[in-house]
Design an enzyme around this catalytic site. Structure first.
Site, PDB file in Angstrom:
ATOM      1  N   ASP A  70       0.842  -1.204   0.000  1.00  0.00           N
ATOM      2  CA  ASP A  70       0.000   0.000   0.000  1.00  0.00           C
ATOM      3  C   ASP A  70       0.877   1.254   0.000  1.00  0.00           C
ATOM      4  O   ASP A  70       0.371   2.375  -0.118  1.00  0.00           O
ATOM      5  CB  ASP A  70      -0.998   0.000   1.159  1.00  0.00           C
ATOM      6  N   ASP A 109      -0.945  -6.311  -0.685  1.00  0.00           N
ATOM      7  CA  ASP A 109      -1.343  -5.650   0.562  1.00  0.00           C
ATOM      8  C   ASP A 109      -2.846  -5.422   0.585  1.00  0.00           C
ATOM      9  O   ASP A 109      -3.437  -5.023  -0.430  1.00  0.00           O
ATOM     10  CB  ASP A 109      -0.653  -4.285   0.639  1.00  0.00           C
ATOM     11  N   LYS A 139      -1.270  -9.391   2.647  1.00  0.00           N
ATOM     12  CA  LYS A 139      -0.667  -8.879   3.881  1.00  0.00           C
ATOM     13  C   LYS A 139      -1.626  -7.899   4.538  1.00  0.00           C
ATOM     14  O   LYS A 139      -2.328  -7.161   3.840  1.00  0.00           O
ATOM     15  CB  LYS A 139       0.667  -8.180   3.588  1.00  0.00           C
ATOM     16  N   GLU A 141      -2.068  -5.399   8.420  1.00  0.00           N
ATOM     17  CA  GLU A 141      -1.357  -4.826   9.573  1.00  0.00           C
ATOM     18  C   GLU A 141      -2.103  -5.105  10.870  1.00  0.00           C
ATOM     19  O   GLU A 141      -3.342  -5.094  10.898  1.00  0.00           O
ATOM     20  CB  GLU A 141      -1.211  -3.301   9.399  1.00  0.00           C
ATOM     21  N   GLU A 208       8.483  -3.950  11.277  1.00  0.00           N
ATOM     22  CA  GLU A 208       8.946  -2.668  10.735  1.00  0.00           C
ATOM     23  C   GLU A 208       9.378  -1.726  11.853  1.00  0.00           C
ATOM     24  O   GLU A 208       8.615  -1.460  12.797  1.00  0.00           O
ATOM     25  CB  GLU A 208       7.839  -2.013   9.898  1.00  0.00           C
TER      26      GLU A 208
HETATM   27  O1  KIV Z   1       3.345  -1.339   1.796  1.00  0.00           O
HETATM   28  C1  KIV Z   1       4.547  -1.596   1.956  1.00  0.00           C
HETATM   29  O2  KIV Z   1       5.389  -1.299   1.104  1.00  0.00           O
HETATM   30  C2  KIV Z   1       4.955  -2.275   3.171  1.00  0.00           C
HETATM   31  C3  KIV Z   1       6.407  -2.469   3.389  1.00  0.00           C
HETATM   32  C4  KIV Z   1       7.005  -1.204   3.895  1.00  0.00           C
HETATM   33  C5  KIV Z   1       6.680  -3.625   4.275  1.00  0.00           C
HETATM   34  O3  KIV Z   1       4.133  -2.617   3.957  1.00  0.00           O
END
Ligand code: KIV
Length: 291
Positions: A70, A109, A139, A141, A208
């Site tokens: 994202d 993401d 992915k 969060e 992170e």
């Molecule tokens: O969206 C992204 O690029 C990320 C990375 C920083 C791990 O979540």
């Protein structure tokens, strides 16, 4: 049993240093390949990618998994943070990265708002990333608060990568981007969150901007791979935003960013020479014109 909780015996993770290359050349890398690499002590790399050409270059370089992050909100679309980007904006980028690769695992993401409402929203949007985008994994969060989402996705056969520490989608509660997370008592909470994600079936977790010692502790505590970005040298894998890695981004960058090229300088120089040659009528010359 979740996608991340189905294999590996009691051996210490990464205790055998190895440079063995057992990566498939004729099919996509799977979450099992990533886990096997971690089991044999091999450090593997991820980069972000948002388009076909960079995806192909990074795969050729040996990057095993690509994240259509994202961060595309900032790196591609010009927003100030990751919050505004939508599923509809991300899916064409996921498709482009998938089209540009043959072997890399593509992780898409889940953007802000696509999974926070609950497991049903998470499932609907993760399914879009796999069916429309062609990604192999997603992915999201968060720790304990997203366990129901992670359980639902893994139960549906969708591999989930977690993301702890600095979670940019929470910029508005973090009160801006305080870089380092997980210091003091927050480190215990992060460790508990990481264990919860693993228990829910996550196949890996991004860490992170946390102290290196916490990165070491989490990596030692989990059976699944940890993927560090500003989390020190003990993580099982590393990830960077490609524009940071290649020196395209400008300005003050986080301490963990290492620039492996001056892409910004090279591009600026090329564009300037082009402008000069057009102005001086040296381009196009005969060699670049049709007879
Ligand atoms: O969206 C992204 O690029 C990320 C990375 C920083 C791990 O979540």
């Amino acid at each position: 049993m979740g996608a991340g909780a189905d294999h590996r015996g009691g051996d210490q993770k990464g205790s055998v240093m190895s440079t063995t290359t057992a990566w498939p050349a004729d099919r996509r890398i799977t979450i099992r390949d990533l886990r096997a690499a971690t089991d044999r002590g091999e450090r593997w790399s991820m980069l972000t990618s948002y388009d076909t050409l960079t995806a192909g270059v990074f795969e050729q370089a040996g990057v095993r998994a690509l994240l259509v992050g994202d961060t595309s909100a900032e790196m591609v679309l010009g927003y100030g943070d990751t919050v505004p980007v939508t599923m509809d904006q991300m899916i064409p980028m996921v498709q482009a990265v998938v089209r540009g690769t043959r072997t890399a695992l593509v992780v898409a993401d889940l953007p802000f708002g696509s999974y926070q409402p609950g497991p049903a929203a998470a499932l609907a949007n993760a399914v879009r990333h796999l069916k429309e985008g062609g990604a192999q994994a997603v992915k999201l969060e968060g720790g304990h608060r997203v366990v129901p989402q992670v359980e639902t996705l893994t139960a549906a056969g969708i591999p989930v990568m977690g993301h702890l520490g600095l979670t940019p989608q929470s910029v508005n509660v973090l009160g801006g981007m305080r870089r380092v997370q997980g210091r003091g008592d927050a480190g215990e909470q992060l460790l508990a969150d990481a264990r919860a994600l693993e228990g829910a079936g996550a196949f890996a977790v991004v860490l992170e901007s946390i102290p290196a010692e916490l990165g070491r502790r989490v990596s030692a505590a989990l059976r699944i791979p940890t993927v560090g970005i500003g989390a020190g040298p003990h993580c099982d894998a590393q990830i960077m935003v490609w524009q940071d890695m290649a020196g395209l981004t400008a300005g003050r960058l986080p301490r963990f960013v290492k620039r492996y090229a001056d892409t910004r300088g090279a591009l600026l120089d090329a564009a300037r020479r082009y402008v000069t040659e057009v102005a001086s009528q040296r381009y196009p010359d005969q060699a670049h014109s049709y007879t």
